[in-house]
Write an enzyme that holds these catalytic residues in place. Structure first.
Site, PDB file in Angstrom:
ATOM      1  N   ASP A  61       0.748  -1.190   0.031  1.00  0.00           N
ATOM      2  CA  ASP A  61      -0.397  -0.073  -0.307  1.00  0.00           C
ATOM      3  C   ASP A  61       1.039   1.296  -0.254  1.00  0.00           C
ATOM      4  O   ASP A  61       1.949   1.265   0.534  1.00  0.00           O
ATOM      5  CB  ASP A  61      -0.939   0.344   1.291  1.00  0.00           C
ATOM      6  CG  ASP A  61      -2.077  -0.921   1.557  1.00  0.00           C
ATOM      7  OD1 ASP A  61      -1.750  -1.809   0.486  1.00  0.00           O
ATOM      8  OD2 ASP A  61      -2.831  -1.283   1.807  1.00  0.00           O
ATOM      9  N   HIS A 112      -6.247   2.625  -4.739  1.00  0.00           N
ATOM     10  CA  HIS A 112      -6.452   2.520  -3.082  1.00  0.00           C
ATOM     11  C   HIS A 112      -7.229   3.906  -2.118  1.00  0.00           C
ATOM     12  O   HIS A 112      -6.763   4.015  -1.352  1.00  0.00           O
ATOM     13  CB  HIS A 112      -4.998   2.977  -2.249  1.00  0.00           C
ATOM     14  CG  HIS A 112      -5.133   1.698  -0.613  1.00  0.00           C
ATOM     15  ND1 HIS A 112      -5.710   1.880  -0.089  1.00  0.00           N
ATOM     16  CD2 HIS A 112      -3.866   3.109   0.337  1.00  0.00           C
ATOM     17  CE1 HIS A 112      -5.686   1.735   1.491  1.00  0.00           C
ATOM     18  NE2 HIS A 112      -4.206   1.366   1.323  1.00  0.00           N
ATOM     19  N   HIS A 116      -7.718   8.531   0.756  1.00  0.00           N
ATOM     20  CA  HIS A 116      -7.562   7.403   1.845  1.00  0.00           C
ATOM     21  C   HIS A 116      -8.851   8.269   2.569  1.00  0.00           C
ATOM     22  O   HIS A 116      -8.349   7.634   4.257  1.00  0.00           O
ATOM     23  CB  HIS A 116      -5.811   7.532   2.202  1.00  0.00           C
ATOM     24  CG  HIS A 116      -5.835   6.243   3.152  1.00  0.00           C
ATOM     25  ND1 HIS A 116      -6.258   6.270   4.251  1.00  0.00           N
ATOM     26  CD2 HIS A 116      -4.856   4.844   2.420  1.00  0.00           C
ATOM     27  CE1 HIS A 116      -5.374   4.683   4.373  1.00  0.00           C
ATOM     28  NE2 HIS A 116      -4.825   4.245   4.101  1.00  0.00           N
ATOM     29  N   HIS A 207       4.435  -2.308   2.980  1.00  0.00           N
ATOM     30  CA  HIS A 207       3.743  -0.848   3.200  1.00  0.00           C
ATOM     31  C   HIS A 207       4.724  -0.986   2.137  1.00  0.00           C
ATOM     32  O   HIS A 207       6.100  -0.861   2.532  1.00  0.00           O
ATOM     33  CB  HIS A 207       3.690   0.104   4.523  1.00  0.00           C
ATOM     34  CG  HIS A 207       2.046  -0.003   4.857  1.00  0.00           C
ATOM     35  ND1 HIS A 207       2.233  -1.694   5.238  1.00  0.00           N
ATOM     36  CD2 HIS A 207       0.985   0.421   4.488  1.00  0.00           C
ATOM     37  CE1 HIS A 207       0.844  -1.459   5.732  1.00  0.00           C
ATOM     38  NE2 HIS A 207      -0.331  -0.169   5.660  1.00  0.00           N
TER      39      HIS A 207
END
Length: 255
Positions: A61, A112, A116, A207
């Site tokens: 991510d 994604h 966010h 990540h």
């Protein structure tokens, strides 16, 4: 010797009472739990594998920072592993060259969200806009429109899952969390957590800018390859065509 005799009428009456009690109990069972579970919309957490196959996917991510992106590309390239990167639209705005390098290296660049947020707190239209805006940004750089989405914070509900699928995309979670984002994480803890919890069909979460992820990545790829696992991008791991998803989020081909 005394013989106990149960008269037919008494036994019949007793049996009727027992049946009535059982029926009453059945009426009061929480049947809605089963109904809710069946109706619940789930993203894909992992994918069922045929007997003997050990395909897995590793994902990253990208929501903040990009200091380690080139190093991750280098390590993945060393092992000839293609990964899936879920990028936030704002990250794409800040690091367009990193997005381009990821795509040029053959890695998947997927969605994604744009900013966010917690999707369940957003309206349906806001969720749709978050997804489409990020898709537009990724496509403008890579030439490919994302087909997969990872929810920000891993946070979703039935409505948000439905929005994703209405856009011909698949929502993707994970079955192995490296916890590389934690302050207490070390390269060793990341390595052992992934290696200990991996399983055929697993989707591993990492990540792109966690402090010790690059240090752990080389050993993770080496160890799991030696154990017979094959890394593929998530789009190659998931089932194409008709499928089912069980209560744990495992995707399987439809019978």
């Amino acid at each position: 010797m005394k013989v106990l005799v149960i008269r037919k009428k008494v036994w019949t009456g007793t049996l009727c009472v027992l049946i009535a009690l059982l029926m009453l109990a059945a009426v009061n069972l929480p049947v809605s739990i089963g109904a809710s579970a069946a109706a619940r919309q789930l993203p894909i957490y992992c994918v069922e594998q045929p007997e003997g196959e050990k395909k897995i996917a590793i994902s990253f991510d990208a929501a903040w920072g990009a200091d380690d992106t080139d190093r991750l590309i280098e390590i993945l390239g060393k092992h000839q592993v293609k990964a899936t990167f879920f990028v936030v639209g704002q990250w794409v705005d800040t690091y367009p060259e990193e997005v381009k390098r990821l795509a040029e290296a053959g890695h998947e660049v997927m969605n994604h969200s744009n900013t966010h947020p917690h999707f369940p707190e957003c309206s349906t239209e806001e969720v749709r806009k978050e997804i489409e805006t990020c898709n537009d940004k990724v496509e403008a750089i890579t030439g490919k429109r994302p087909t997969l989405l990872r929810f920000p914070y891993g946070d979703y509900n039935d409505s948000t899952v439905n929005v994703v699928r209405s856009l011909d995309m698949e929502p993707i979670q994970w079955s192995v969390d490296s916890l590389d984002w934690q302050d207490t994480a070390t390269a060793d803890s990341i390595l052992h957590r992934v290696v200990d919890k991996v399983h055929p069909g697993a989707i591993i979460l990492c990540h792109n800018d966690a402090k010790y992820t690059p240090d752990a990545l080389d050993e993770i790829l080496t160890t799991l390859t030696e154990e017979g696992y094959t890394f593929v991008p998530i789009s190659e791991l998931i089932v194409k065509g008709e499928y089912t998803i069980d209560h744990a989020g495992m995707q399987s081909p439809a019978a």
